[in-house]
Design a protein around this motif. Sequence first.
Motif, PDB file in Angstrom:
ATOM      1  N   PRO A  20      34.655  44.102  27.906  1.00  0.00           N
ATOM      2  CA  PRO A  20      35.231  44.598  29.168  1.00  0.00           C
ATOM      3  C   PRO A  20      34.486  45.799  29.737  1.00  0.00           C
ATOM      4  O   PRO A  20      34.515  46.021  30.954  1.00  0.00           O
ATOM      5  CB  PRO A  20      36.662  44.968  28.774  1.00  0.00           C
ATOM      6  CG  PRO A  20      36.983  44.073  27.628  1.00  0.00           C
ATOM      7  CD  PRO A  20      35.694  43.956  26.865  1.00  0.00           C
ATOM      8  N   GLN A  23      32.200  45.395  32.639  1.00  0.00           N
ATOM      9  CA  GLN A  23      32.752  45.344  33.995  1.00  0.00           C
ATOM     10  C   GLN A  23      32.805  46.779  34.527  1.00  0.00           C
ATOM     11  O   GLN A  23      33.545  47.617  34.012  1.00  0.00           O
ATOM     12  CB  GLN A  23      34.153  44.726  33.977  1.00  0.00           C
ATOM     13  CG  GLN A  23      34.249  43.407  33.239  1.00  0.00           C
ATOM     14  CD  GLN A  23      33.470  42.298  33.918  1.00  0.00           C
ATOM     15  OE1 GLN A  23      33.350  42.270  35.147  1.00  0.00           O
ATOM     16  NE2 GLN A  23      32.914  41.392  33.122  1.00  0.00           N
ATOM     17  N   GLU A 144      43.457  42.590  36.624  1.00  0.00           N
ATOM     18  CA  GLU A 144      42.654  42.550  37.841  1.00  0.00           C
ATOM     19  C   GLU A 144      41.221  43.008  37.601  1.00  0.00           C
ATOM     20  O   GLU A 144      40.337  42.745  38.432  1.00  0.00           O
ATOM     21  CB  GLU A 144      43.272  43.449  38.917  1.00  0.00           C
ATOM     22  CG  GLU A 144      44.695  43.112  39.288  1.00  0.00           C
ATOM     23  CD  GLU A 144      45.232  44.061  40.337  1.00  0.00           C
ATOM     24  OE1 GLU A 144      44.422  44.511  41.188  1.00  0.00           O
ATOM     25  OE2 GLU A 144      46.433  44.367  40.333  1.00  0.00           O
ATOM     26  N   VAL A 146      39.252  42.603  34.622  1.00  0.00           N
ATOM     27  CA  VAL A 146      38.409  41.878  33.671  1.00  0.00           C
ATOM     28  C   VAL A 146      38.698  40.390  33.772  1.00  0.00           C
ATOM     29  O   VAL A 146      39.787  39.984  34.209  1.00  0.00           O
ATOM     30  CB  VAL A 146      38.655  42.365  32.222  1.00  0.00           C
ATOM     31  CG1 VAL A 146      38.284  43.825  32.063  1.00  0.00           C
ATOM     32  CG2 VAL A 146      40.104  42.131  31.810  1.00  0.00           C
ATOM     33  N   PRO A 147      37.761  39.531  33.351  1.00  0.00           N
ATOM     34  CA  PRO A 147      38.040  38.090  33.286  1.00  0.00           C
ATOM     35  C   PRO A 147      39.155  37.804  32.298  1.00  0.00           C
ATOM     36  O   PRO A 147      39.413  38.585  31.380  1.00  0.00           O
ATOM     37  CB  PRO A 147      36.714  37.491  32.813  1.00  0.00           C
ATOM     38  CG  PRO A 147      35.687  38.523  33.113  1.00  0.00           C
ATOM     39  CD  PRO A 147      36.363  39.849  32.993  1.00  0.00           C
ATOM     40  N   ARG A 148      39.818  36.671  32.495  1.00  0.00           N
ATOM     41  CA  ARG A 148      40.972  36.326  31.670  1.00  0.00           C
ATOM     42  C   ARG A 148      40.620  36.296  30.185  1.00  0.00           C
ATOM     43  O   ARG A 148      41.404  36.757  29.341  1.00  0.00           O
ATOM     44  CB  ARG A 148      41.525  34.964  32.095  1.00  0.00           C
ATOM     45  CG  ARG A 148      42.770  34.534  31.335  1.00  0.00           C
ATOM     46  CD  ARG A 148      43.282  33.197  31.840  1.00  0.00           C
ATOM     47  NE  ARG A 148      44.480  32.801  31.122  1.00  0.00           N
ATOM     48  CZ  ARG A 148      45.709  33.180  31.446  1.00  0.00           C
ATOM     49  NH1 ARG A 148      45.890  33.975  32.467  1.00  0.00           N
ATOM     50  NH2 ARG A 148      46.755  32.771  30.739  1.00  0.00           N
ATOM     51  N   GLU A 149      39.418  35.797  29.846  1.00  0.00           N
ATOM     52  CA  GLU A 149      39.053  35.682  28.434  1.00  0.00           C
ATOM     53  C   GLU A 149      38.804  37.042  27.780  1.00  0.00           C
ATOM     54  O   GLU A 149      38.719  37.138  26.557  1.00  0.00           O
ATOM     55  CB  GLU A 149      37.815  34.792  28.272  1.00  0.00           C
ATOM     56  CG  GLU A 149      36.562  35.313  28.957  1.00  0.00           C
ATOM     57  CD  GLU A 149      36.439  34.838  30.404  1.00  0.00           C
ATOM     58  OE1 GLU A 149      35.345  34.975  30.980  1.00  0.00           O
ATOM     59  OE2 GLU A 149      37.458  34.327  30.943  1.00  0.00           O
ATOM     60  N   GLU A 150      38.680  38.111  28.591  1.00  0.00           N
ATOM     61  CA  GLU A 150      38.436  39.446  28.042  1.00  0.00           C
ATOM     62  C   GLU A 150      39.686  40.321  28.098  1.00  0.00           C
ATOM     63  O   GLU A 150      39.621  41.510  27.771  1.00  0.00           O
ATOM     64  CB  GLU A 150      37.293  40.126  28.797  1.00  0.00           C
ATOM     65  CG  GLU A 150      35.949  39.429  28.633  1.00  0.00           C
ATOM     66  CD  GLU A 150      34.840  40.106  29.422  1.00  0.00           C
ATOM     67  OE1 GLU A 150      35.118  41.145  30.068  1.00  0.00           O
ATOM     68  OE2 GLU A 150      33.706  39.614  29.402  1.00  0.00           O
ATOM     69  N   LEU A 151      40.811  39.744  28.494  1.00  0.00           N
ATOM     70  CA  LEU A 151      42.006  40.547  28.693  1.00  0.00           C
ATOM     71  C   LEU A 151      42.484  41.200  27.400  1.00  0.00           C
ATOM     72  O   LEU A 151      42.808  42.388  27.377  1.00  0.00           O
ATOM     73  CB  LEU A 151      43.115  39.678  29.290  1.00  0.00           C
ATOM     74  CG  LEU A 151      44.447  40.394  29.578  1.00  0.00           C
ATOM     75  CD1 LEU A 151      44.241  41.553  30.532  1.00  0.00           C
ATOM     76  CD2 LEU A 151      45.456  39.396  30.146  1.00  0.00           C
TER      77      LEU A 151
END
Length: 533
Positions: A20, A23, A144, A146-151
């Motif tokens: 993350p 980002q 909002e 990070v991508p979903r896979e990095e949540l």
Amino acid sequence: MTESVKSGQGATARASSFAPLRQSVFAVLWAATVLGNIGSFMRDVASAWLVTDLSASPTAVALIQAAATLPVFLLAIPAGVLSDILDRRRLLIFVQLMLAGVSGVLLVLSHTGTLTVEYLIALTFLGGVGAALMGPTWQSIVPELVPREELKSAVALNSLGINIARSIGPAAGGLILASFGAAVTYGADVLSYALVIAALIWWKRPAAVDSGLSENFLGAFRAGVRYTRASRELHRVLLRAAVFFLFASSVWALLPLVARQMLGGTASFYGVLLGAVGAGAIAGALVMPRLRERLDADGLVLLASVITAAVMAALVFAPPKWLAVLLLLLLGVGWIIALTTLNGVAQSILPNWVRARGLAVYLTVFNGAMAAGSLGWGLVAHQIGVPATLVAGAAGLVVAALLLHRARLPAGEQDLQPSNHWPEPLVTEPIANDRGPVMIQVEYRIRKEDRPGFLEAMKRLSLERRRDGAYAWGLTEHTSDPERVMEWFLVESWAEHLRQHHRVSHADADLQNEALRFHIGPGKPEVHHFLSL
């Protein structure tokens, strides 16, 4: 850190844990938040120490802790609702400005020598209001950034950041307080808020898209309350959290007096003790994966209770300062085990649509237990002394943990993603969203011999209906045909019922299938919608 990092798996896992931070928006806001939290811990150290200069009463010392946590108890749920219906970036900027104003006033009062216990408690309370607004709002913006896979990695990094701040802020605050005084300490906190505000202004958050089903404050508040009242799993988490933090709060409420009166320490030593808690929390986060391999959630909470109680009991003997620091390191381990376990279970049982409000309820219980405990233990210490109060808190914590160990925490393994299996309701003409209430009727045919099993399944299903939006529910049978059973439930508006369609999860669908297997009709049960005239 995430599971892969903490368990020492390969370089790829480590890279994924910190992904993350690639980002740019998340990295900037994460770093700014760490700095802001460091400033907040510095302010808290200054305030906790100053109150011992202004008053020797244990009650006054405990009131500072209570004033910091009580607002979160009172405002966490409204804050969770606000984070869903307002522009989160603007709300965060407003909160940071408010917190900077609180520290600015503390700076002026301490510099002019006009700070009193009453002013300190009132301003600490205002700082707690800011914390109440900040918590759920910050948590809700992470998806909002990070991508979903990095949540999951992003959430773990947030926890790491808080513990980094906890390990640095108190020690730095104690050092600045001892070297330059309270005014400079509060000034450093104001500067940290300025950095957070600059980062939030730099973030260009996309405008939210209006889906036509957005909730207003009161409606969203009621939906959150309905969910909480109907979720038995959440009730168990809240009970376990309330009991643990009620007893464990004794060590936090009395720690300034322990440092000053029992250990003969200065302001900088008090900061070192708090920093040791933060460092211990980081160490605890690193060993959590191995503990999870051996213990379930209930075992982890029991372990945290025993560790915390052991530290409290050891402090009673006024150990040497070096040993006290080691004990506070151990306290940090126990504290992070309890926090991450209980918070993790709460998150695992909450669907996305109500996650912020459910976590806000959890924060309400957490801070309410801390506030009530801090005030109560301060009053007890005023009567029987600090050492005896620590013994009472430690004994109560262990006894309560053993008694509640059988109130098992939920596994949190259900699929809570929306199933979207409800068909859209048939309408002859458009219906205004605010029209209501709405009655939904579902007609089943149930054999007499299947009635007990059906009623048991419907009892579980009724909780799902209430969690997802119904404010009333019932079952009726036809007077001339007992096999005809009508389920009915009421929803406050047409828009709320449409939201209910999107809230039903795969786990909820399984509950419905349990009831449907008793239906003997030629097709699916008939569903009817009725609007109030």
